[in-house]
Design a protein around this motif. Structure first.
Motif, PDB file in Angstrom:
ATOM      1  N   LYS A  42       6.105   6.530   1.186  1.00 15.44           N
ATOM      2  CA  LYS A  42       7.207   6.681   0.239  1.00 15.44           C
ATOM      3  C   LYS A  42       7.306   5.483  -0.698  1.00 15.44           C
ATOM      4  CE  LYS A  42       9.069  10.613   1.524  1.00 15.44           C
ATOM      5  NZ  LYS A  42       9.157  11.753   0.602  1.00 15.44           N
ATOM      6  N   SER A  43       7.013   4.305  -0.184  1.00 14.37           N
ATOM      7  CA  SER A  43       7.286   3.088  -0.951  1.00 14.37           C
ATOM      8  C   SER A  43       6.058   2.445  -1.588  1.00 14.37           C
ATOM      9  CB  SER A  43       7.980   2.053  -0.056  1.00 14.37           C
ATOM     10  OG  SER A  43       7.211   1.794   1.099  1.00 14.37           O
ATOM     11  N   HIS A  44       4.858   3.018  -1.359  1.00 11.34           N
ATOM     12  CA  HIS A  44       3.660   2.373  -1.904  1.00 11.34           C
ATOM     13  C   HIS A  44       2.824   3.298  -2.782  1.00 11.34           C
ATOM     14  CE1 HIS A  44       4.640  -0.155   1.666  1.00 11.34           C
ATOM     15  NE2 HIS A  44       4.353  -1.107   0.821  1.00 11.34           N
ATOM     16  N   GLN A  45       3.422   4.382  -3.257  1.00 13.03           N
ATOM     17  CA  GLN A  45       2.679   5.283  -4.127  1.00 13.03           C
ATOM     18  C   GLN A  45       2.298   4.602  -5.444  1.00 13.03           C
ATOM     19  OE1 GLN A  45       4.838   8.951  -4.627  1.00 13.03           O
ATOM     20  NE2 GLN A  45       4.845   9.429  -2.429  1.00 13.03           N
ATOM     21  N   TYR A  46       3.074   3.623  -5.822  1.00 12.15           N
ATOM     22  CA  TYR A  46       2.804   2.913  -7.075  1.00 12.15           C
ATOM     23  C   TYR A  46       1.437   2.233  -7.061  1.00 12.15           C
ATOM     24  CZ  TYR A  46       3.728  -1.530  -4.710  1.00 12.15           C
ATOM     25  OH  TYR A  46       3.657  -2.615  -3.868  1.00 12.15           O
ATOM     26  N   LEU A  47       0.930   1.884  -5.866  1.00 15.81           N
ATOM     27  CA  LEU A  47      -0.373   1.215  -5.778  1.00 15.81           C
ATOM     28  C   LEU A  47      -1.476   2.114  -6.318  1.00 15.81           C
ATOM     29  CD1 LEU A  47      -0.073  -0.466  -2.256  1.00 15.81           C
ATOM     30  CD2 LEU A  47       0.002  -1.590  -4.494  1.00 15.81           C
ATOM     31  N   ALA A  48      -1.417   3.400  -5.973  1.00 15.29           N
ATOM     32  CA  ALA A  48      -2.416   4.337  -6.497  1.00 15.29           C
ATOM     33  C   ALA A  48      -2.250   4.507  -8.002  1.00 15.29           C
ATOM     34  CB  ALA A  48      -2.293   5.679  -5.780  1.00 15.29           C
ATOM     35  N   LYS A  49      -0.984   4.531  -8.460  1.00 15.21           N
ATOM     36  CA  LYS A  49      -0.715   4.801  -9.872  1.00 15.21           C
ATOM     37  C   LYS A  49      -1.033   3.614 -10.772  1.00 15.21           C
ATOM     38  CE  LYS A  49       2.721   8.321  -8.748  1.00 15.21           C
ATOM     39  NZ  LYS A  49       4.107   8.802  -8.853  1.00 15.21           N
ATOM     40  N   ILE A  50      -1.157   2.428 -10.179  1.00 14.78           N
ATOM     41  CA  ILE A  50      -1.569   1.258 -10.967  1.00 14.78           C
ATOM     42  C   ILE A  50      -3.002   1.422 -11.464  1.00 14.78           C
ATOM     43  CG2 ILE A  50      -2.203  -1.191 -10.783  1.00 14.78           C
ATOM     44  CD1 ILE A  50       0.232  -1.587  -9.003  1.00 14.78           C
ATOM     45  N   PHE A  51      -3.868   1.979 -10.595  1.00 16.06           N
ATOM     46  CA  PHE A  51      -5.297   2.017 -10.896  1.00 16.06           C
ATOM     47  C   PHE A  51      -5.812   3.369 -11.373  1.00 16.06           C
ATOM     48  CE2 PHE A  51      -4.651  -1.182  -7.502  1.00 16.06           C
ATOM     49  CZ  PHE A  51      -5.055  -2.319  -8.202  1.00 16.06           C
ATOM     50  N   PHE A  52      -5.054   4.443 -11.106  1.00 20.65           N
ATOM     51  CA  PHE A  52      -5.549   5.781 -11.446  1.00 20.65           C
ATOM     52  C   PHE A  52      -4.444   6.603 -12.106  1.00 20.65           C
ATOM     53  CE2 PHE A  52      -7.639   4.260  -7.571  1.00 20.65           C
ATOM     54  CZ  PHE A  52      -8.951   4.239  -7.986  1.00 20.65           C
ATOM     55  N   ASP A  53      -4.843   7.474 -13.046  1.00 24.72           N
ATOM     56  CA  ASP A  53      -3.842   8.287 -13.730  1.00 24.72           C
ATOM     57  C   ASP A  53      -3.442   9.485 -12.875  1.00 24.72           C
ATOM     58  OD1 ASP A  53      -5.774  10.372 -14.100  1.00 24.72           O
ATOM     59  OD2 ASP A  53      -6.430   9.484 -15.990  1.00 24.72           O
ATOM     60  N   ASP A  54      -2.364  10.154 -13.286  1.00 28.51           N
ATOM     61  CA  ASP A  54      -1.805  11.251 -12.501  1.00 28.51           C
ATOM     62  C   ASP A  54      -2.795  12.403 -12.321  1.00 28.51           C
ATOM     63  OD1 ASP A  54       0.532   9.859 -12.209  1.00 28.51           O
ATOM     64  OD2 ASP A  54       1.610  10.921 -13.793  1.00 28.51           O
ATOM     65  N   ALA A  55      -3.594  12.659 -13.344  1.00 25.49           N
ATOM     66  CA  ALA A  55      -4.545  13.768 -13.276  1.00 25.49           C
ATOM     67  C   ALA A  55      -5.595  13.517 -12.180  1.00 25.49           C
ATOM     68  CB  ALA A  55      -5.220  13.976 -14.625  1.00 25.49           C
ATOM     69  N   TYR A  56      -6.088  12.299 -12.131  1.00 24.47           N
ATOM     70  CA  TYR A  56      -7.104  11.986 -11.113  1.00 24.47           C
ATOM     71  C   TYR A  56      -6.488  11.991  -9.719  1.00 24.47           C
ATOM     72  CZ  TYR A  56     -11.008   9.859  -8.692  1.00 24.47           C
ATOM     73  OH  TYR A  56     -12.044   9.643  -7.824  1.00 24.47           O
ATOM     74  N   ILE A  57      -5.286  11.445  -9.580  1.00 23.77           N
ATOM     75  CA  ILE A  57      -4.597  11.449  -8.283  1.00 23.77           C
ATOM     76  C   ILE A  57      -4.380  12.881  -7.809  1.00 23.77           C
ATOM     77  CG2 ILE A  57      -2.416  10.928  -7.116  1.00 23.77           C
ATOM     78  CD1 ILE A  57      -2.250   8.397  -8.848  1.00 23.77           C
TER      79      ILE A  57
END
Length: 315
Positions: A42-57
């Motif tokens: 819940k609290s660390h999703q931002y880590l993925a979003k720092i390096f990858f865009d929403d489409a790739y995620i």
């Protein structure tokens, strides 16, 4: 001094090279594990979003998921035997990169739900539940409403049935699964069914969560790592002889990083589960035996325990 500067420069260059290679190199294994692990929290999703865009995620999450068995539990396949002289047995288990605990409970009729005394207003820790009611074994159950990642564990996700009555009806957490509960005779029931159907099976205590791991001896299919990354895990299951299994895997610590959903299924299968379902994991995973904390909880509160709304207990 010059040698130190050269060494420092080489170290920085090596780190950057390794970082770029792992995150953007030809192999997708590391970045997919990184994304699924971050997005499960819940609290660390931002880590993925720092390096990858929403489409790739979104693409990665679609390629890593659990495809559940589309059946409901065949209760006639469970034949409860009560041959053990002890009420339960604690087993320390180990695997590649993880450690945890498997609790075998030999009288399934003594497994019930316990809820926070302040349900709807505030949660309690598993240790508080154990001490309040002098409960022998306590394990966390479902997830809960946590909009700002700072919830006090007051409102469980999904419908909660206790003693045959619905006591909470908040929206589901969209993690798959369905009802996970015990009948009056102590049989674990898994099914995507209505409340009326649940009642017809004489289910007394149940939560709504998932995904289902094993149904009628058939394991769910897992694409990639299942879309859940690697983390602390909790699961509940039952063997054909009625023995109930509480499983809690340590995670996010140096000695045990946790397990993927694929590994969780394999562990439950290894220890004989005929039916099994995932429960809330991560910071919520906790196991109390005889009023002592057994696992290594990472909830951040006192003793690492998080306030939660609902628990599976052996009374």
């Amino acid at each position: 001094m010059r040698k130190f500067g050269i060494f420092f420069s080489i170290s920085i260059f090596s780190f950057l090279f390794l970082f770029l290679f792992l995150f953007y190199g030809p192999s997708s294994y590391f970045r997919e594990r990184f994304i699924t692990t971050a997005m499960t929290t819940k609290s660390h999703q931002y880590l993925a979003k720092i390096f990858f865009d929403d489409a790739y995620i979104s693409k990665v999450m679609h390629q890593n998921k659990v495809i559940e068995v589309s059946e409901v539990t065949d209760l006639d396949a469970i034949s409860i035997e009560r041959k053990a002289s002890s009420l339960f047995r604690e087993n320390k288990i180990y695997g590649k990169g993880y450690s945890g605990y498997l609790i075998e409970i030999f009288d399934p009729t003594r497994v019930h739900l316990a809820v926070s005394s302040k349900l709807g207003r505030e949660g309690e820790t598993s240790l508080e539940i154990a001490k309040r009611d002098h409960i022998k074994v306590v394990m966390n159950a479902v997830g809960f409403y946590d909009p700002e990642w700072s919830s006090d564990g007051a409102i469980p996700h999904g419908r909660v049935l206790q003693n045959g009555k619905i006591i909470s009806t908040y929206g589901t957490s969209n993690v798959g699964g369905g009802f996970v509960g015990f009948t009056k005779s102590g049989k674990l029931f898994l099914g995507k069914v209505s409340v009326d159907e649940l009642s017809s099976k004489r289910v007394m205590d149940a939560v709504e969560f998932g995904p289902f791991l094993i149904v009628n001896g058939k394991t769910s299919s897992v694409l990639g790592d299942g879309g859940w990354g690697v983390a602390p895990r909790s699961a509940i299951g039952q063997r054909k002889d009625g023995t109930v299994l509480f499983l809690v895997i340590n995670g996010r610590i140096p000695s045990s990083v946790g397990v993927s959903m694929k590994e969780l299924i394999a562990i439950m299968k290894k220890y004989g589960a005929y039916n099994a379902a995932n429960m809330d994991g991560g910071a919520s995973s906790s196991l109390i035996i005889n009023q002592k904390i057994i696992n290594k909880p990472v909830g951040g509160g006192e003793n690492g325990l998080r306030k939660l709304p609902v628990f599976w207990v052996l009374e």
